[in-house]
Structures are given as structure tokens and as C-alpha cells.
Design a protein around this motif. Structure first.
Motif, PDB file in Angstrom:
ATOM      1  N   VAL A  47       3.911   1.807   2.705  1.00 41.01           N
ATOM      2  CA  VAL A  47       5.033   2.705   2.443  1.00 41.01           C
ATOM      3  C   VAL A  47       4.498   4.136   2.379  1.00 41.01           C
ATOM      4  O   VAL A  47       3.691   4.462   1.510  1.00 41.01           O
ATOM      5  CB  VAL A  47       5.742   2.341   1.124  1.00 41.01           C
ATOM      6  CG1 VAL A  47       6.942   3.255   0.897  1.00 41.01           C
ATOM      7  CG2 VAL A  47       6.184   0.879   1.137  1.00 41.01           C
ATOM      8  N   GLN A  48       4.953   4.962   3.308  1.00 39.77           N
ATOM      9  CA  GLN A  48       4.533   6.365   3.363  1.00 39.77           C
ATOM     10  C   GLN A  48       5.698   7.249   2.907  1.00 39.77           C
ATOM     11  O   GLN A  48       6.799   7.170   3.455  1.00 39.77           O
ATOM     12  CB  GLN A  48       4.120   6.748   4.784  1.00 39.77           C
ATOM     13  CG  GLN A  48       2.932   5.954   5.320  1.00 39.77           C
ATOM     14  CD  GLN A  48       2.694   6.200   6.796  1.00 39.77           C
ATOM     15  OE1 GLN A  48       3.617   6.515   7.542  1.00 39.77           O
ATOM     16  NE2 GLN A  48       1.446   6.050   7.227  1.00 39.77           N
ATOM     17  N   THR A  53       0.860  -1.180   0.000  1.00 43.65           N
ATOM     18  CA  THR A  53       0.000   0.000   0.000  1.00 43.65           C
ATOM     19  C   THR A  53       0.895   1.228   0.000  1.00 43.65           C
ATOM     20  O   THR A  53       1.823   1.328   0.807  1.00 43.65           O
ATOM     21  CB  THR A  53      -0.915   0.029   1.239  1.00 43.65           C
ATOM     22  OG1 THR A  53      -1.729  -1.144   1.243  1.00 43.65           O
ATOM     23  CG2 THR A  53      -1.811   1.261   1.220  1.00 43.65           C
ATOM     24  N   LEU A  54       0.632   2.155  -0.919  1.00 44.60           N
ATOM     25  CA  LEU A  54       1.445   3.361  -1.047  1.00 44.60           C
ATOM     26  C   LEU A  54       0.681   4.577  -0.551  1.00 44.60           C
ATOM     27  O   LEU A  54      -0.531   4.691  -0.747  1.00 44.60           O
ATOM     28  CB  LEU A  54       1.834   3.593  -2.511  1.00 44.60           C
ATOM     29  CG  LEU A  54       2.778   2.580  -3.156  1.00 44.60           C
ATOM     30  CD1 LEU A  54       2.913   2.887  -4.638  1.00 44.60           C
ATOM     31  CD2 LEU A  54       4.136   2.593  -2.484  1.00 44.60           C
ATOM     32  N   TYR A  55       1.420   5.485   0.080  1.00 43.64           N
ATOM     33  CA  TYR A  55       0.852   6.774   0.480  1.00 43.64           C
ATOM     34  C   TYR A  55       1.901   7.843   0.210  1.00 43.64           C
ATOM     35  O   TYR A  55       3.082   7.673   0.549  1.00 43.64           O
ATOM     36  CB  TYR A  55       0.480   6.790   1.962  1.00 43.64           C
ATOM     37  CG  TYR A  55       0.097   8.172   2.449  1.00 43.64           C
ATOM     38  CD1 TYR A  55      -1.207   8.638   2.318  1.00 43.64           C
ATOM     39  CD2 TYR A  55       1.056   9.027   2.990  1.00 43.64           C
ATOM     40  CE1 TYR A  55      -1.549   9.919   2.727  1.00 43.64           C
ATOM     41  CE2 TYR A  55       0.721  10.310   3.402  1.00 43.64           C
ATOM     42  CZ  TYR A  55      -0.580  10.750   3.265  1.00 43.64           C
ATOM     43  OH  TYR A  55      -0.917  12.018   3.653  1.00 43.64           O
ATOM     44  N   ALA A  56       1.488   8.960  -0.401  1.00 42.56           N
ATOM     45  CA  ALA A  56       2.385  10.092  -0.634  1.00 42.56           C
ATOM     46  C   ALA A  56       1.649  11.372  -0.274  1.00 42.56           C
ATOM     47  O   ALA A  56       0.564  11.638  -0.790  1.00 42.56           O
ATOM     48  CB  ALA A  56       2.845  10.127  -2.092  1.00 42.56           C
ATOM     49  N   GLY A  57       2.225  12.158   0.632  1.00 42.33           N
ATOM     50  CA  GLY A  57       1.584  13.400   1.041  1.00 42.33           C
ATOM     51  C   GLY A  57       2.006  13.799   2.440  1.00 42.33           C
ATOM     52  O   GLY A  57       3.063  13.386   2.931  1.00 42.33           O
ATOM     53  N   VAL A 107      10.645   8.610   4.593  1.00 41.87           N
ATOM     54  CA  VAL A 107      10.002   7.382   4.134  1.00 41.87           C
ATOM     55  C   VAL A 107       9.800   6.479   5.342  1.00 41.87           C
ATOM     56  O   VAL A 107      10.758   6.096   6.008  1.00 41.87           O
ATOM     57  CB  VAL A 107      10.842   6.661   3.064  1.00 41.87           C
ATOM     58  CG1 VAL A 107      10.099   5.418   2.579  1.00 41.87           C
ATOM     59  CG2 VAL A 107      11.134   7.589   1.893  1.00 41.87           C
ATOM     60  N   ARG A 108       8.538   6.189   5.624  1.00 43.25           N
ATOM     61  CA  ARG A 108       8.195   5.324   6.759  1.00 43.25           C
ATOM     62  C   ARG A 108       7.586   4.036   6.203  1.00 43.25           C
ATOM     63  O   ARG A 108       6.608   4.079   5.450  1.00 43.25           O
ATOM     64  CB  ARG A 108       7.204   6.023   7.684  1.00 43.25           C
ATOM     65  CG  ARG A 108       6.851   5.213   8.935  1.00 43.25           C
ATOM     66  CD  ARG A 108       5.810   5.921   9.789  1.00 43.25           C
ATOM     67  NE  ARG A 108       6.307   7.203  10.290  1.00 43.25           N
ATOM     68  CZ  ARG A 108       5.691   8.366  10.071  1.00 43.25           C
ATOM     69  NH1 ARG A 108       4.582   8.412   9.354  1.00 43.25           N
ATOM     70  NH2 ARG A 108       6.192   9.484  10.570  1.00 43.25           N
TER      71      ARG A 108
END
Length: 275
Positions: free
Chosen positions: A118-119, A47-51, A100-101
């Protein structure tokens, strides 16, 4: 998202040619992050998250974070062979540091699919705030005008003044002025334009303001690129004065890309207008 094969993960700009490596859950370098998927032989679920920072989620076996410096302003999820899994740009604030967490579970549990969250968060672990984001190809749609040369600021300013003070024919053009695209060629842009579920590109027409454009005097001949699926017209040059008519007629379907490319002068530059 389920990966198509098992193996480690990378977050990187594949165009840099960097080779990710390291030990432990996370290892990072300039323009890359390596994520160890563990010993499980199942395809990972990611699962990807960007922001903005959403905080750490509970319920995961492991949570680690590090800082990745993006020099190009582009980061994508890649497989163990450094091939992009999707073209989504995770570097939402352009070049600079990113926290990056990575949350992980079942990395080494037999019979279970390893799971990762992945954040990608603009800024670093010191809480530094990044500069405001410059627009990117991956986020844009419609006719695009992209700058690739930064040694002619006066010519670029004149081009923008023409667009802003010109006719309504220029209104549908999205201008991309981002140094991460310095020196890019047409095919590199085409590879980064986003596509929908039916593989239709968000932008079917691309105009490039390159070194030749910005060093050719008043005409400012842009490089026009056809990005319509199934069409293989060669790019051609068109003066800024003719671009408005070109855009309108292409959007209305009154003319084809080839109608314009075949109408160039001996030097390959189109200077007329379709009515």
C-alpha cells in the motif's frame, strides 16, 4: 507486517467514525479507503509506504490506485473493524488529497497468505503538489507544545515570540501548530504519541495551548500533561513564564510532575518557579 486476523483492510482516520464499504479491490470516500482482502482465509501480509511516488512495482497480480481526500491530516492502517493496526500517520503532508496505490497478490488463492503493498502518496492522480507538511504529534519527540485553538492568532503570536526570545530553557520544546488538532483533548494526543519497541513514549511531557490558554491574558496558562508510563497525575495549568523552569527540572529529574501540580494557586494555575 502480518495482520493479526484475516479480513478486509482500511486506511482511514478512525476518529472520524467513517464506515468504509465498497466492492472491488479498492473503494474510497472522504477520510477512508477500503481494500478487499479477497476470499483467502489466511491473515494478510501488508507492506506500507508513505512519501514521494516510488512508482509501480512489477510482479503483482493486481495494481489499482485511487484518490483519498484527508480532511483531518491523519490516515492509519486499520483492520476490518476499523481499529488501528499501528499509530503511524500515513498522511505525511497533512490535510489534502492522496494518491493511494495498492498492489495485491494471492487474494483468493487457497492456502496462501494474501499480500499487499500500500503506497500513500501526497497529491492526487492529476499530479497536484500538496502544501508543505505541518508537523504532527506522531513524528515529534521530546517536550511538546501543541496548539488546539485557532480563534486567537494574536495571543498565539505573543506566545511564540516569548518562546523565541526567551531563555534557553525553552529550546527543547517542539511546537506543533497544525489545525488537524483543533479541539483535541489530552487523551487524544497521548494516544497518538509514538512509542518505541519497549512501549516507551517519544514524548513524556505535553503542553497544550487551548482556548483557555489563549484567552487568559498575559499569563497564557498552558495545560501540562504527564505522559510518563505508570504515572497518573492529573493535568494542571502552568503559566508560560514558569514553563521554562518546569521543562528543565523535569528533564534533569530534579522534580516530579506532582511537585509542580501540587504547587498551584487556588485557581489551579502554577505561577512560581523551582530553582
Amino acid at each position: 507486517m502480518k495482520m493479526k486476523e484475516w479480513g478486509d483492510l482500511t486506511v482511514m482516520d478512525p476518529d472520524t467514525g467513517a464506515q468504509s464499504h465498497g466492492r472491488g479491490l479498492l473503494a474510497a470516500g472522504e477520510d477512508w479507503l477500503h481494500i478487499d482482502a479477497g476470499s483467502a482465509l489466511e491473515n494478510p501480509l501488508v507492506t506500507l509506504y508513505a512519501g514521494a511516488d516510488p512508482g509501480t512495482e512489477e510482479g503483482w497480480d493486481e495494481v489499482e490506485e485511487t484518490t483519498v481526500i484527508s480532511t483531518t491530516g491523519f490516515l492509519a492502517l486499520c483492520d476490518s473493524g476499523c481499529e488501528p493496526v499501528r499509530k503511524q500517520n500515513l498522511a505525511t503532508a497533512g490535510p489534502g488529497p492522496y494518491l493511494v496505490r495498492v498492489h495485491a497478490s494471492d487474494r483468493s488463492t487457497d492456502g496462501k497468505e494474501p499480500r499487499f503493498l500500500v503506497q500513500i502518496i501526497p497529491g492526487d492522480r492529476t499530479g497536484a503538489e500538496p502544501a508543505s507538511a505541518a508537523p504532527t504529534i506522531e513524528e515529534a519527540a521530546g517536550p511538546l507544545l501543541v496548539r488546539t485553538s485557532y480563534d486567537q492568532p494574536e495571543s498565539w503570536a505573543r506566545l511564540l515570540q516569548t518562546l523565541e526570545g526567551g531563555s534557553e530553557h525553552y529550546e527543547s520544546i517542539t511546537v506543533i501548530d497544525n489545525p488537524i488538532y483543533t479541539g483535541f483533548a489530552a487523551d487524544q494526543f497521548q494516544a497518538r504519541i509514538s512509542r518505541d519497541e519497549e512501549d516507551w513514549p517519544a514524548s513524556t511531557l505535553l503542553l497544550i495551548a487551548d482556548e483557555r490558554t489563549l484567552t487568559s491574558g498575559e499569563e497564557l496558562p498552558l495545560l501540562a500533561v504527564n505522559n510518563l508510563p505508570g504515572e497518573d497525575d492529573d493535568p494542571f495549568r502552568i503559566t508560560l513564564a514558569a514553563v521554562g523552569s518546569f521543562i528543565v527540572n523535569m528533564e534533569l529529574g530534579n522534580t516530579s510532575f506532582g511537585d509542580w501540580s501540587r504547587g498551584g494557586d487556588a485557581d489551579g494555575v502554577y505561577r512560581g518557579q523551582h530553582r
